[in-house]
Design a protein around this motif. Sequence first.
Motif, PDB file in Angstrom:
ATOM      1  N   TYR A   1      16.271 -10.299  -7.813  1.00 35.55           N
ATOM      2  CA  TYR A   1      16.787  -8.942  -7.661  1.00 35.55           C
ATOM      3  C   TYR A   1      15.610  -8.053  -7.252  1.00 35.55           C
ATOM      4  O   TYR A   1      14.617  -7.953  -7.979  1.00 35.55           O
ATOM      5  N   TYR A   2      15.747  -7.425  -6.091  1.00 34.60           N
ATOM      6  CA  TYR A   2      14.651  -6.612  -5.539  1.00 34.60           C
ATOM      7  C   TYR A   2      15.171  -5.207  -5.262  1.00 34.60           C
ATOM      8  O   TYR A   2      16.283  -5.022  -4.759  1.00 34.60           O
ATOM      9  N   ARG A   3      14.334  -4.192  -5.603  1.00 37.05           N
ATOM     10  CA  ARG A   3      14.689  -2.805  -5.316  1.00 37.05           C
ATOM     11  C   ARG A   3      13.409  -2.022  -5.061  1.00 37.05           C
ATOM     12  O   ARG A   3      12.443  -2.115  -5.818  1.00 37.05           O
ATOM     13  N   ALA A   4      13.423  -1.211  -3.979  1.00 36.07           N
ATOM     14  CA  ALA A   4      12.315  -0.309  -3.630  1.00 36.07           C
ATOM     15  C   ALA A   4      12.927   0.961  -3.075  1.00 36.07           C
ATOM     16  O   ALA A   4      13.497   0.952  -1.979  1.00 36.07           O
ATOM     17  N   GLY A   5      12.804   2.050  -3.835  1.00 35.55           N
ATOM     18  CA  GLY A   5      13.438   3.295  -3.403  1.00 35.55           C
ATOM     19  C   GLY A   5      14.943   3.172  -3.463  1.00 35.55           C
ATOM     20  O   GLY A   5      15.528   2.810  -4.485  1.00 35.55           O
ATOM     21  N   THR A   6      15.608   3.451  -2.348  1.00 30.70           N
ATOM     22  CA  THR A   6      17.066   3.320  -2.278  1.00 30.70           C
ATOM     23  C   THR A   6      17.509   1.977  -1.716  1.00 30.70           C
ATOM     24  O   THR A   6      18.715   1.712  -1.641  1.00 30.70           O
ATOM     25  N   TYR A   7      16.583   1.119  -1.324  1.00 32.47           N
ATOM     26  CA  TYR A   7      16.935  -0.202  -0.785  1.00 32.47           C
ATOM     27  C   TYR A   7      16.933  -1.218  -1.926  1.00 32.47           C
ATOM     28  O   TYR A   7      16.040  -1.222  -2.783  1.00 32.47           O
ATOM     29  N   HIS A   8      17.945  -2.064  -1.937  1.00 33.32           N
ATOM     30  CA  HIS A   8      18.000  -3.121  -2.952  1.00 33.32           C
ATOM     31  C   HIS A   8      18.784  -4.298  -2.387  1.00 33.32           C
ATOM     32  O   HIS A   8      19.679  -4.130  -1.539  1.00 33.32           O
ATOM     33  N   ASP A   9      18.440  -5.504  -2.807  1.00 35.39           N
ATOM     34  CA  ASP A   9      19.160  -6.694  -2.389  1.00 35.39           C
ATOM     35  C   ASP A   9      19.041  -7.750  -3.484  1.00 35.39           C
ATOM     36  O   ASP A   9      18.236  -7.635  -4.413  1.00 35.39           O
ATOM     37  N   THR A  10      19.884  -8.759  -3.339  1.00 39.42           N
ATOM     38  CA  THR A  10      19.912  -9.888  -4.270  1.00 39.42           C
ATOM     39  C   THR A  10      19.949 -11.163  -3.450  1.00 39.42           C
ATOM     40  O   THR A  10      20.838 -11.331  -2.602  1.00 39.42           O
ATOM     41  N   THR A  11      19.002 -12.057  -3.679  1.00 39.83           N
ATOM     42  CA  THR A  11      18.895 -13.282  -2.895  1.00 39.83           C
ATOM     43  C   THR A  11      18.703 -14.478  -3.820  1.00 39.83           C
ATOM     44  O   THR A  11      18.266 -14.333  -4.968  1.00 39.83           O
ATOM     45  N   VAL A  12      19.061 -15.636  -3.286  1.00 39.11           N
ATOM     46  CA  VAL A  12      18.746 -16.911  -3.940  1.00 39.11           C
ATOM     47  C   VAL A  12      17.534 -17.483  -3.212  1.00 39.11           C
ATOM     48  O   VAL A  12      17.589 -17.734  -2.009  1.00 39.11           O
TER      49      VAL A  12
ATOM     50  N   SER B   1       0.806  -1.216   0.000  1.00 34.87           N
ATOM     51  CA  SER B   1       0.000   0.000   0.000  1.00 34.87           C
ATOM     52  C   SER B   1       0.840   1.267   0.000  1.00 34.87           C
ATOM     53  O   SER B   1       0.283   2.363  -0.043  1.00 34.87           O
ATOM     54  N   GLY B   2       2.153   1.149   0.048  1.00 33.21           N
ATOM     55  CA  GLY B   2       3.011   2.321   0.057  1.00 33.21           C
ATOM     56  C   GLY B   2       3.118   2.958  -1.308  1.00 33.21           C
ATOM     57  O   GLY B   2       2.485   2.553  -2.297  1.00 33.21           O
ATOM     58  N   THR B   3       3.914   4.013  -1.357  1.00 29.76           N
ATOM     59  CA  THR B   3       4.153   4.726  -2.603  1.00 29.76           C
ATOM     60  C   THR B   3       5.545   4.416  -3.121  1.00 29.76           C
ATOM     61  O   THR B   3       6.387   3.881  -2.410  1.00 29.76           O
ATOM     62  N   GLY B   4       5.798   4.783  -4.347  1.00 26.59           N
ATOM     63  CA  GLY B   4       7.102   4.518  -4.947  1.00 26.59           C
ATOM     64  C   GLY B   4       7.074   3.243  -5.763  1.00 26.59           C
ATOM     65  O   GLY B   4       6.138   2.435  -5.699  1.00 26.59           O
ATOM     66  N   SER B   5       8.095   3.076  -6.544  1.00 28.49           N
ATOM     67  CA  SER B   5       8.167   1.925  -7.445  1.00 28.49           C
ATOM     68  C   SER B   5       8.854   0.743  -6.778  1.00 28.49           C
ATOM     69  O   SER B   5       9.733   0.908  -5.928  1.00 28.49           O
ATOM     70  N   ILE B   6       8.434  -0.448  -7.158  1.00 29.15           N
ATOM     71  CA  ILE B   6       9.050  -1.703  -6.723  1.00 29.15           C
ATOM     72  C   ILE B   6       9.488  -2.447  -7.974  1.00 29.15           C
ATOM     73  O   ILE B   6       8.726  -2.546  -8.953  1.00 29.15           O
ATOM     74  N   GLU B   7      10.697  -2.942  -7.935  1.00 28.43           N
ATOM     75  CA  GLU B   7      11.233  -3.683  -9.079  1.00 28.43           C
ATOM     76  C   GLU B   7      11.695  -5.053  -8.601  1.00 28.43           C
ATOM     77  O   GLU B   7      12.509  -5.157  -7.677  1.00 28.43           O
ATOM     78  N   VAL B   8      11.169  -6.078  -9.225  1.00 27.64           N
ATOM     79  CA  VAL B   8      11.520  -7.461  -8.903  1.00 27.64           C
ATOM     80  C   VAL B   8      11.885  -8.150 -10.206  1.00 27.64           C
ATOM     81  O   VAL B   8      11.127  -8.096 -11.188  1.00 27.64           O
ATOM     82  N   ARG B   9      13.040  -8.790 -10.226  1.00 22.78           N
ATOM     83  CA  ARG B   9      13.483  -9.479 -11.435  1.00 22.78           C
ATOM     84  C   ARG B   9      13.875 -10.910 -11.081  1.00 22.78           C
ATOM     85  O   ARG B   9      14.590 -11.146 -10.105  1.00 22.78           O
ATOM     86  N   ILE B  10      13.397 -11.834 -11.883  1.00 23.39           N
ATOM     87  CA  ILE B  10      13.694 -13.266 -11.706  1.00 23.39           C
ATOM     88  C   ILE B  10      14.774 -13.654 -12.717  1.00 23.39           C
ATOM     89  O   ILE B  10      14.645 -13.383 -13.913  1.00 23.39           O
ATOM     90  N   ASP B  11      15.840 -14.280 -12.216  1.00 24.42           N
ATOM     91  CA  ASP B  11      16.953 -14.645 -13.087  1.00 24.42           C
ATOM     92  C   ASP B  11      17.308 -16.121 -12.858  1.00 24.42           C
ATOM     93  O   ASP B  11      17.301 -16.614 -11.730  1.00 24.42           O
ATOM     94  N   SER B  12      17.628 -16.803 -13.951  1.00 23.20           N
ATOM     95  CA  SER B  12      18.097 -18.191 -13.941  1.00 23.20           C
ATOM     96  C   SER B  12      17.162 -19.117 -13.170  1.00 23.20           C
ATOM     97  O   SER B  12      17.576 -19.822 -12.238  1.00 23.20           O
ATOM     98  N   PRO B  13      15.868 -19.156 -13.491  1.00 18.01           N
ATOM     99  CA  PRO B  13      14.977 -20.073 -12.770  1.00 18.01           C
ATOM    100  C   PRO B  13      15.167 -21.513 -13.233  1.00 18.01           C
ATOM    101  O   PRO B  13      15.447 -21.773 -14.405  1.00 18.01           O
ATOM    102  N   SER B  14      15.022 -22.422 -12.294  1.00 17.80           N
ATOM    103  CA  SER B  14      15.094 -23.848 -12.606  1.00 17.80           C
ATOM    104  C   SER B  14      13.945 -24.554 -11.900  1.00 17.80           C
ATOM    105  O   SER B  14      13.670 -24.283 -10.730  1.00 17.80           O
ATOM    106  N   VAL B  15      13.262 -25.446 -12.647  1.00 17.89           N
ATOM    107  CA  VAL B  15      12.077 -26.140 -12.119  1.00 17.89           C
ATOM    108  C   VAL B  15      12.410 -27.613 -11.954  1.00 17.89           C
ATOM    109  O   VAL B  15      12.960 -28.252 -12.868  1.00 17.89           O
ATOM    110  N   GLU B  16      12.083 -28.151 -10.782  1.00 19.84           N
ATOM    111  CA  GLU B  16      12.291 -29.575 -10.504  1.00 19.84           C
ATOM    112  C   GLU B  16      10.953 -30.177 -10.074  1.00 19.84           C
ATOM    113  O   GLU B  16      10.367 -29.751  -9.080  1.00 19.84           O
ATOM    114  N   ARG B  17      10.497 -31.128 -10.846  1.00 18.51           N
ATOM    115  CA  ARG B  17       9.240 -31.802 -10.511  1.00 18.51           C
ATOM    116  C   ARG B  17       9.505 -32.810  -9.398  1.00 18.51           C
ATOM    117  O   ARG B  17      10.321 -33.723  -9.546  1.00 18.51           O
TER     118      ARG B  17
END
Length: 356
Positions: free
Chosen positions: A317-328, A288-304
């Motif tokens: 890859y996640y970024r909101a305002g000046t905060y950004h991080d990269t997680t697996v 419900s906040g303001t500002g842009s949110i950017e989420v990017r999915i990279d190198s996905p792998s699916v295992e049944r």
Amino acid sequence: MRQFLISALLLSLLAGCSSLHIGPHHIDVQQGNALDQENVARLKTGLNRSQVRFLLGTPLVVDPFRTDRWDYVYLYYKAGKLTEQKHITLIFEGDTLARIEGDLPEPAAQPAPPAVESERQPASMPAAMPAPAAVTSAEEPVTRPAAVAAQPAQAPTAPAWVAAAPVAVPAAQATRAEPEPSASETSIVPPLLSPKDAPAYVDPRPVPELSLKSETDVSQIKPDAVPPFPEPHAAAVSDDPVLKSVHAWADAWMQRDSAAYFAAYDASFVPEDSSRAAWEARKRKMLSGTGSIEVRIDSPSVERTGEGAATVNFKQYYRAGTYHDTTVKQLRMIERDGRWVIVEEKVLSTLKGGQR
């Protein structure tokens, strides 16, 4: 008399002991941001986040789900008692300071210009200085003896108050009157004389091209440069319904579509660190906040992992305002009513600097 003196001494000792307060020692404690009044007074709307951080430092409290608000808190405990407390709240719109709230210093009243006093003569100064008498008048004949005429003329004597008054000497004349001593006058060992044909001295040290100076002008502080997301690996377009559901979940997150975002989770989903109700309340506040949110999915792998079950691993890859991080991240999904929904969400690791 002796007994009276002893009794008086004992009474004075008892009175002194009754005024003593014996207890634990409490040191003075300062907590939070030390808010300098001069820097707080320089705050104004329109500054960017880097300029605010230059003036007040890093805020003590930053809500990760509402990055447009910074709180600066200062507490001072003297002998275990709270004696001073300050709280300033800054509200941003994007990267620009829009509102300032809290304990702000009152604007200092400008002092009135000092009245220019007319120059006054000292009390001992006479009303009018007597003019020196003329040595000779054109009408008076010169009838002085030769001995008196041969004496040199004397300058008129000034009054006593004129002789006692200090004479103002200009700074330039005073500087010229006292030249700096040379090296030969201040050194015990006399300097060696250089030969007449000796070449001029050249400093072998290279001239520094850049000089680091502490910046004091707030207007020269530039905004923080947010590194761009790395480009994702080129991959062929997949028709896998599991990957389509993952990308739809990320798109709903970026568009702040709370209905589509929560619909991507199964009713049996339980977060790792809190209850379902607390997690949903936190996520709704974020969306419900303001500002842009950017989420990017990279190198996905699916295992049944079974019939109607799959596990997806990818880099987020996640970024909101000046905060950004990269997680697996890892999502465990199941197929329910023809849709793939999330039943478990895990962060496997956090990458530094957005490394790939």
